[in-house]
Design a protein around this motif. Sequence first.
Motif, PDB file in Angstrom:
ATOM      1  N   GLY A   1      39.344  44.138  73.947  1.00  0.00           N
ATOM      2  CA  GLY A   1      38.534  43.142  74.641  1.00  0.00           C
ATOM      3  C   GLY A   1      37.494  43.778  75.536  1.00  0.00           C
ATOM      4  N   ALA A   2      37.880  44.862  76.204  1.00  0.00           N
ATOM      5  CA  ALA A   2      36.933  45.570  77.068  1.00  0.00           C
ATOM      6  C   ALA A   2      35.759  46.099  76.257  1.00  0.00           C
ATOM      7  N   LEU A   3      36.042  46.650  75.100  1.00  0.00           N
ATOM      8  CA  LEU A   3      34.966  47.179  74.245  1.00  0.00           C
ATOM      9  C   LEU A   3      34.069  46.065  73.718  1.00  0.00           C
ATOM     10  N   ILE A   4      34.655  44.969  73.290  1.00  0.00           N
ATOM     11  CA  ILE A   4      33.866  43.850  72.767  1.00  0.00           C
ATOM     12  C   ILE A   4      32.927  43.320  73.851  1.00  0.00           C
ATOM     13  N   GLY A   5      33.463  43.041  75.028  1.00  0.00           N
ATOM     14  CA  GLY A   5      32.640  42.529  76.127  1.00  0.00           C
ATOM     15  C   GLY A   5      31.563  43.502  76.554  1.00  0.00           C
ATOM     16  N   SER A   6      31.919  44.779  76.630  1.00  0.00           N
ATOM     17  CA  SER A   6      30.955  45.804  77.052  1.00  0.00           C
ATOM     18  C   SER A   6      29.846  46.005  76.033  1.00  0.00           C
ATOM     19  N   VAL A   7      30.184  46.004  74.765  1.00  0.00           N
ATOM     20  CA  VAL A   7      29.166  46.190  73.720  1.00  0.00           C
ATOM     21  C   VAL A   7      28.200  45.010  73.709  1.00  0.00           C
ATOM     22  N   ILE A   8      28.721  43.806  73.836  1.00  0.00           N
ATOM     23  CA  ILE A   8      27.846  42.629  73.878  1.00  0.00           C
ATOM     24  C   ILE A   8      26.906  42.717  75.081  1.00  0.00           C
ATOM     25  N   PHE A   9      27.460  43.069  76.243  1.00  0.00           N
ATOM     26  CA  PHE A   9      26.599  43.194  77.420  1.00  0.00           C
ATOM     27  C   PHE A   9      25.616  44.352  77.275  1.00  0.00           C
ATOM     28  N   ALA A  10      26.056  45.471  76.728  1.00  0.00           N
ATOM     29  CA  ALA A  10      25.155  46.621  76.550  1.00  0.00           C
ATOM     30  C   ALA A  10      23.982  46.259  75.643  1.00  0.00           C
ATOM     31  N   TYR A  11      24.244  45.459  74.629  1.00  0.00           N
ATOM     32  CA  TYR A  11      23.160  45.010  73.744  1.00  0.00           C
ATOM     33  C   TYR A  11      22.133  44.199  74.536  1.00  0.00           C
ATOM     34  N   TYR A  12      22.616  43.265  75.345  1.00  0.00           N
ATOM     35  CA  TYR A  12      21.734  42.467  76.205  1.00  0.00           C
ATOM     36  C   TYR A  12      20.976  43.375  77.175  1.00  0.00           C
ATOM     37  N   PHE A  13      21.678  44.303  77.793  1.00  0.00           N
ATOM     38  CA  PHE A  13      21.094  45.249  78.748  1.00  0.00           C
ATOM     39  C   PHE A  13      19.959  46.036  78.094  1.00  0.00           C
ATOM     40  N   CYS A  14      20.191  46.519  76.893  1.00  0.00           N
ATOM     41  CA  CYS A  14      19.167  47.295  76.171  1.00  0.00           C
ATOM     42  C   CYS A  14      17.941  46.444  75.865  1.00  0.00           C
ATOM     43  N   LYS A  15      18.157  45.212  75.432  1.00  0.00           N
ATOM     44  CA  LYS A  15      17.033  44.320  75.146  1.00  0.00           C
ATOM     45  C   LYS A  15      16.213  44.068  76.414  1.00  0.00           C
ATOM     46  N   LYS A  16      16.899  43.838  77.512  1.00  0.00           N
ATOM     47  CA  LYS A  16      16.242  43.553  78.796  1.00  0.00           C
ATOM     48  C   LYS A  16      15.449  44.762  79.295  1.00  0.00           C
TER      49      LYS A  16
END
Length: 171
Positions: free
Chosen positions: A99-114
Amino acid sequence: MFSLNQALSPIFLDIGPITIYWYAIIIVTGVVLGLVLATKESVRLGLKDETFTDLIVWALPIAIVSARLYYVIFEWDRYSDREWWAPFAVWEGGIAIHGALIGSVIFAYYFCKKRGIPFYKLADIAAPSIIIGQAIGRWGNFMNQEAHGAQCLIGLTIHFYNTYRRLLKIK
């Protein structure tokens, strides 16, 4: 034959109302070492040195919430017949790295786009840090006397007395 017959204590320090567990010390160590490694590698590859610090400020809490959410979803039988707040009782244990990896990867994707950072570049930089954090974090599981393998019959043993007490519900 080697045997550690004294129960391992999951508590690092206990002073009055303050209890610090080995698990916390070890997990924080893994996070800090991973952050240092990722920061050095990101600077080497041309990203700003604050990139991973900015990322972890958000990704770490998201990872913790996601780890708990994942655990509760897949262990719902433990919570379905309890009080409504039981899934929020993190002090009773229960998080999952998936769960930690799933949540972090989703947020990292958003972070990179931003931030305009290529996601795969950030992922390549972060991957060794995640592996190091996971490897170090496993020692936290060891000190908690959880997530260990089957009984060893070759003479090299450590007795997890607290685990037996939990399994047998002995106070």
